[in-house]
Design a protein around this motif. Structure first.
Motif, PDB file in Angstrom:
ATOM      1  N   UNK A 160       0.396  12.272   2.335  1.00  0.00           N
ATOM      2  CA  UNK A 160      -0.816  11.632   1.834  1.00  0.00           C
ATOM      3  C   UNK A 160      -1.241  10.480   2.744  1.00  0.00           C
ATOM      4  N   UNK A 161      -0.291   9.724   3.241  1.00  0.00           N
ATOM      5  CA  UNK A 161      -0.634   8.660   4.175  1.00  0.00           C
ATOM      6  C   UNK A 161      -1.270   9.225   5.440  1.00  0.00           C
ATOM      7  N   UNK A 225       8.232  -6.007  -0.383  1.00  0.00           N
ATOM      8  CA  UNK A 225       7.379  -6.031   0.805  1.00  0.00           C
ATOM      9  C   UNK A 225       6.253  -5.012   0.666  1.00  0.00           C
ATOM     10  N   UNK A 226       6.604  -3.800   0.225  1.00  0.00           N
ATOM     11  CA  UNK A 226       5.588  -2.762   0.048  1.00  0.00           C
ATOM     12  C   UNK A 226       4.588  -3.179  -1.025  1.00  0.00           C
ATOM     13  N   UNK A 254       0.726  -0.659   6.056  1.00  0.00           N
ATOM     14  CA  UNK A 254       1.468  -0.029   4.967  1.00  0.00           C
ATOM     15  C   UNK A 254       2.281   1.144   5.482  1.00  0.00           C
ATOM     16  N   UNK A 255       1.676   1.965   6.314  1.00  0.00           N
ATOM     17  CA  UNK A 255       2.363   3.147   6.835  1.00  0.00           C
ATOM     18  C   UNK A 255       3.609   2.764   7.611  1.00  0.00           C
ATOM     19  N   UNK A 256       3.486   1.776   8.481  1.00  0.00           N
ATOM     20  CA  UNK A 256       4.609   1.373   9.325  1.00  0.00           C
ATOM     21  C   UNK A 256       5.800   0.926   8.490  1.00  0.00           C
ATOM     22  N   UNK A 257       5.582   0.023   7.546  1.00  0.00           N
ATOM     23  CA  UNK A 257       6.685  -0.486   6.737  1.00  0.00           C
ATOM     24  C   UNK A 257       7.205   0.563   5.765  1.00  0.00           C
TER      25      UNK A 257
END
Length: 276
Positions: A160-161, A225-226, A254-257
């Motif tokens: 989804x990301x 964190x997210x 958001x994707x990276x973490x």
């Protein structure tokens, strides 16, 4: 679509936890199973869908055919259906939208993909927009073990990301309403997933495997964190003047973490969940 084509898509979807190639590669896809209005037999079809908060939307385009697809007739007779999304299988109630609610949902779909308007014009009919709302109860997992179930759910978030990042990259200078809904739905689903882990899975694992304490403490910290990144994304989406570039920054962060978090969680927990 021809039955043999549908069958091949269904088999690929089920074999790969919702991932398919060809014309549907990178698309949001479900399998919808309805009960035949005349035969009483179960019929399954692959369909594209639109996120819509706590429900999803499907559109009865039938490729621009002048007649509604059979699955629409079936759910009008029996609105309780089964949805498979690659990670879960669940029962849902189907509602054909009408009036302003239908028109607003269809306009969002067209804003994101002009093909829906082309299908409607070609068909000469008003395409039905159907909301599928999950019936409360535990879903079925498309996995052979608890660890596999965790990976399948994580992969659904990864897909989804990837879809949302592609949508952001391909969007115009004015962000469409459906893209905002897609992002907000992802935020809600991720939040719910982490709450279930914090309140359900993690306490059970801590009790059964005390040695997992440091790993679970790290995972809880990463959840925070997210959560902060999700709050930033929601705040950005509330800005009517949000640019594509600004949204891309928030989604990429958001994707990276999140990807690092998912990778670590699988490394730490899947061996334990599967008893290795």
């Amino acid at each position: 679509m021809p039955n043999d084509f549908n069958t091949s898509i269904i088999d690929e979807f089920r074999s790969n936890n919702g991932r398919v190639g060809g014309m549907f590669e990178g698309a949001r896809l479900i399998l919808l199973t309805t009960t035949g209005a005349r035969s009483g037999r179960r019929h399954t079809v692959p369909l594209g869908y639109l996120p819509d908060g706590e429900r999803i939307l499907v559109i009865g385009s039938a490729g621009g055919s002048p007649r509604h697809p059979a699955w629409v007739h079936n759910l009008l007779a029996e609105p309780v259906v089964t949805v498979e999304d690659g990670a879960f299988s669940y029962r849902a109630t189907a509602t054909v939208l009408s009036g302003a609610e239908r028109d607003e949902a269809f306009a969002r779909a067209v804003e994101q993909e002009q093909g829906w308007a082309d299908y409607e014009r070609q068909s000469g009919r008003t395409l039905p927009v159907v909301a599928l709302a999950a019936i409360p109860g535990p879903p079925g997992f498309n996995a052979s073990s608890p660890g596999e179930a965790l990976r399948v759910v994580h992969d659904a978030f990864r897909r989804e990301l990837a879809v949302i990042r592609a949508e952001v990259a391909g969007s115009g200078p004015v962000l469409g309403a459906q893209l905002r809904v897609n992002c907000l739905t992802l935020c809600a689903n991720l939040h719910g997933h982490h709450v279930r882990e914090d309140e359900g899975m993690f306490p059970g694992l801590e009790q059964a495997y005390p040695e997992l304490g440091p790993a679970i403490a790290r995972l809880r910290d990463e959840h925070e964190v997210v959560a902060g990144l999700l709050a930033r994304l929601r705040a950005a989406l509330a800005d009517p003047g949000l640019s594509r570039e600004a949204l891309a920054v928030e989604v990429d962060a958001l994707t990276s973490d999140l990807e690092k978090h998912l990778d670590y969680e699988e490394q730490a927990l899947i061996p334990v969940l599967d008893g290795v």
